[in-house]
Each structure stands twice: as C-alpha cells, then as structure tokens.
Design a protein around this motif. Structure first.
Motif, PDB file in Angstrom:
ATOM      1  N   THR A 185      10.550   0.621  14.795  1.00  0.00           N
ATOM      2  CA  THR A 185      11.810   0.706  15.528  1.00  0.00           C
ATOM      3  C   THR A 185      12.170   2.172  15.742  1.00  0.00           C
ATOM      4  O   THR A 185      11.841   3.029  14.926  1.00  0.00           O
ATOM      5  CB  THR A 185      12.955   0.012  14.771  1.00  0.00           C
ATOM      6  OG1 THR A 185      13.128   0.648  13.491  1.00  0.00           O
ATOM      7  CG2 THR A 185      12.635  -1.458  14.537  1.00  0.00           C
ATOM      8  N   SER A 186      12.848   2.448  16.825  1.00  0.00           N
ATOM      9  CA  SER A 186      13.236   3.816  17.172  1.00  0.00           C
ATOM     10  C   SER A 186      14.667   3.820  17.678  1.00  0.00           C
ATOM     11  O   SER A 186      15.154   2.822  18.234  1.00  0.00           O
ATOM     12  CB  SER A 186      12.305   4.394  18.244  1.00  0.00           C
ATOM     13  OG  SER A 186      10.948   4.310  17.842  1.00  0.00           O
ATOM     14  N   SER A 187      15.335   4.942  17.484  1.00  0.00           N
ATOM     15  CA  SER A 187      16.725   5.063  17.921  1.00  0.00           C
ATOM     16  C   SER A 187      16.822   5.182  19.439  1.00  0.00           C
ATOM     17  O   SER A 187      17.811   4.760  20.042  1.00  0.00           O
ATOM     18  CB  SER A 187      17.397   6.270  17.254  1.00  0.00           C
ATOM     19  OG  SER A 187      16.652   7.458  17.514  1.00  0.00           O
ATOM     20  N   THR A 188      15.786   5.761  20.069  1.00  0.00           N
ATOM     21  CA  THR A 188      15.773   5.905  21.531  1.00  0.00           C
ATOM     22  C   THR A 188      14.377   5.597  22.049  1.00  0.00           C
ATOM     23  O   THR A 188      13.386   5.643  21.305  1.00  0.00           O
ATOM     24  CB  THR A 188      16.158   7.329  21.966  1.00  0.00           C
ATOM     25  OG1 THR A 188      15.160   8.258  21.481  1.00  0.00           O
ATOM     26  CG2 THR A 188      17.531   7.718  21.419  1.00  0.00           C
ATOM     27  N   ALA A 189      14.284   5.291  23.336  1.00  0.00           N
ATOM     28  CA  ALA A 189      12.982   5.027  23.948  1.00  0.00           C
ATOM     29  C   ALA A 189      12.097   6.269  23.899  1.00  0.00           C
ATOM     30  O   ALA A 189      10.876   6.176  23.721  1.00  0.00           O
ATOM     31  CB  ALA A 189      13.174   4.568  25.391  1.00  0.00           C
ATOM     32  N   GLU A 190      12.721   7.450  24.041  1.00  0.00           N
ATOM     33  CA  GLU A 190      11.952   8.699  24.039  1.00  0.00           C
ATOM     34  C   GLU A 190      11.323   8.968  22.675  1.00  0.00           C
ATOM     35  O   GLU A 190      10.251   9.569  22.578  1.00  0.00           O
ATOM     36  CB  GLU A 190      12.859   9.874  24.429  1.00  0.00           C
ATOM     37  CG  GLU A 190      13.348   9.857  25.869  1.00  0.00           C
ATOM     38  CD  GLU A 190      14.422   8.824  26.124  1.00  0.00           C
ATOM     39  OE1 GLU A 190      15.023   8.323  25.145  1.00  0.00           O
ATOM     40  OE2 GLU A 190      14.662   8.500  27.306  1.00  0.00           O
ATOM     41  N   HIS A 236      10.215   6.753  20.596  1.00  0.00           N
ATOM     42  CA  HIS A 236       9.288   5.708  20.151  1.00  0.00           C
ATOM     43  C   HIS A 236       7.848   6.197  20.082  1.00  0.00           C
ATOM     44  O   HIS A 236       7.113   5.850  19.152  1.00  0.00           O
ATOM     45  CB  HIS A 236       9.390   4.497  21.086  1.00  0.00           C
ATOM     46  CG  HIS A 236       8.789   3.252  20.509  1.00  0.00           C
ATOM     47  ND1 HIS A 236       9.181   2.718  19.295  1.00  0.00           N
ATOM     48  CD2 HIS A 236       7.803   2.429  20.980  1.00  0.00           C
ATOM     49  CE1 HIS A 236       8.482   1.631  19.038  1.00  0.00           C
ATOM     50  NE2 HIS A 236       7.632   1.433  20.040  1.00  0.00           N
ATOM     51  N   GLN A 265      16.443  -5.318  33.029  1.00  0.00           N
ATOM     52  CA  GLN A 265      17.339  -4.591  32.139  1.00  0.00           C
ATOM     53  C   GLN A 265      18.768  -4.602  32.682  1.00  0.00           C
ATOM     54  O   GLN A 265      19.014  -4.385  33.862  1.00  0.00           O
ATOM     55  CB  GLN A 265      16.866  -3.149  31.972  1.00  0.00           C
ATOM     56  CG  GLN A 265      17.637  -2.366  30.926  1.00  0.00           C
ATOM     57  CD  GLN A 265      17.016  -0.999  30.666  1.00  0.00           C
ATOM     58  OE1 GLN A 265      15.992  -0.647  31.236  1.00  0.00           O
ATOM     59  NE2 GLN A 265      17.636  -0.225  29.792  1.00  0.00           N
TER      60      GLN A 265
END
Length: 210
Positions: free
Chosen positions: A60-65, A67, A184
């Motif tokens: 899991t990541s806080s932002t898409a960037e 990841h 989205q």
C-alpha cells in the motif's frame, strides 16, 4: 490494537460479536517470525543459500507516485533475504485495451483438467475456480457441489450433477466475459446475492446504456 481500529477486527461468535483489543499474532508477529526462521536456518547452514516462501503480500502507498518506490523497496528486501515469489499467483486477470480479461493460462488449467477422481483433485479444482471467481457468475452457488465432495466423514463421490456442473464450467471458461475497467470518480454499487447455498458480493458501476 489502536481503539479506532478495534472495530475493523470484528468477528461474530454464536452468542455475540467480538473484536480484538490486542493485535493478534497473525497481524503483529508474522514478519518477525519469518525473519527469525531465516536467521536460524542461516546459522545452521551458513554456506547455503536460503529460499523462503511467503503466501500473500500487499503493498500500500499513500500516493500513486510513491507506489513505484514502495514496490522497489519490497523487491529489494525480498532479494536481500532470498525470498521467492510465485508468479503464477500474481495475476488472475489481464489488463488489456478491451478491459479486464481472465488469465488464459488459468482458464486452460481448468479446461485441460479431467473429471476429479479423488479429494485432492477436487481441492485442486476449487483452488483454480477461486482464482477466476471474478469471471464466474454465482461461482459459490454453482460450486457448492464440489465442496460437498470435501465434507469430512463422507466417502468421495463425483456425482452426475457434479459432472454436469463441471462441463458447464468449462463451457463458460472457453469464452470468459470481459469486465469493464472502473471509471475513476464514478460511484460504485455493491450488490449482495444471497441463496440457500452461498453468499456473493460484487462491485458494479453504471457505464453507458449497456
């Protein structure tokens, strides 16, 4: 367990509903347990390369960037400890221009199966069905016959009804449906289907007039 997260561990018992106030072993110590196991093996066999296998991983990541960087860190860690990932378990589906398609290799694994003749082969079949459940409408309801074959205390019996359902499964997987990619920002609808034999749920989104 943080008080805010206690309700997220809720499970039902026969007389009441419970939740964890202390983080259970499976959540808290599994990584440390693997590491201790690997360290112990390295001490016993210092000249050998250790290969360990982990069942499931979620990144899991806080932002898409962020990841991509998080994935790189994961693979670096896996490589440094000699862990192995099974590529066959990664993709039960393919992302193509047409949409979300079933992995043809996983479909072929069922299409090429003979009718099960023992419990082990039924277990193999149910595992393969689980990997493709998103492309099989009413998979639980249709597959209950297979699970009846796995009931303890009963001798194995592959009935005519099981065989008919198995053939229908192969017919469906010979040309599986293509799922639409979610748009989205558009709302998702949760559909829950309850029958006598199974409970299923699906996330769906209205796209156009079809």
């Amino acid at each position: 367990m943080h008080p805010v997260d206690e309700e997220k561990t809720t499970f039902m018992g026969e007389a009441a509903t419970y939740c964890y106030k202390v983080m259970p072993f499976g959540l808290k110590n599994v990584s440390a347990t693997y590491q201790r196991l690997i360290d112990r093996i390295l001490k016993l066999f210092p000249q050998r390369k250790v290969q360990a296998y982990v069942d499931d991983m979620v990144v899991t990541s806080s932002t898409a960037e962020a990841h991509a960087a998080d994935l790189e860190e994961l693979f670096t860690t896996i490589n440094s400890y000699g862990l192995k990932l099974n590529p066959d378990k990664f993709l039960g589906f393919l992302l193509t221009k047409r949409g979300i398609e079933a992995n043809p290799d996983k479909c072929s694994a069922i299409l090429n199966m003979r009718s099960p003749t023992n419990i082990k082969e039924v277990q193999r079949l149910t595992g393969r069905i689980a990997a493709l459940s998103g492309f099989l409408p009413r998979a639980g309801d249709r597959g209950h016959l297979y699970f009846k074959c796995l009931q303890k205390g009963k001798s194995f019996e592959w009935t005519d009804e099981c065989e008919t359902t198995f053939k229908q499964l192969k017919e469906h997987l010979s040309c599986p449906p293509i799922l639409c990619r979610p748009i989205q920002g558009e709302p998702l609808k949760l559909y829950i289907i309850v029958t006598i034999k199974a409970i299923s749920a699906a996330l769906m989104q209205d796209q156009g007039d079809d």
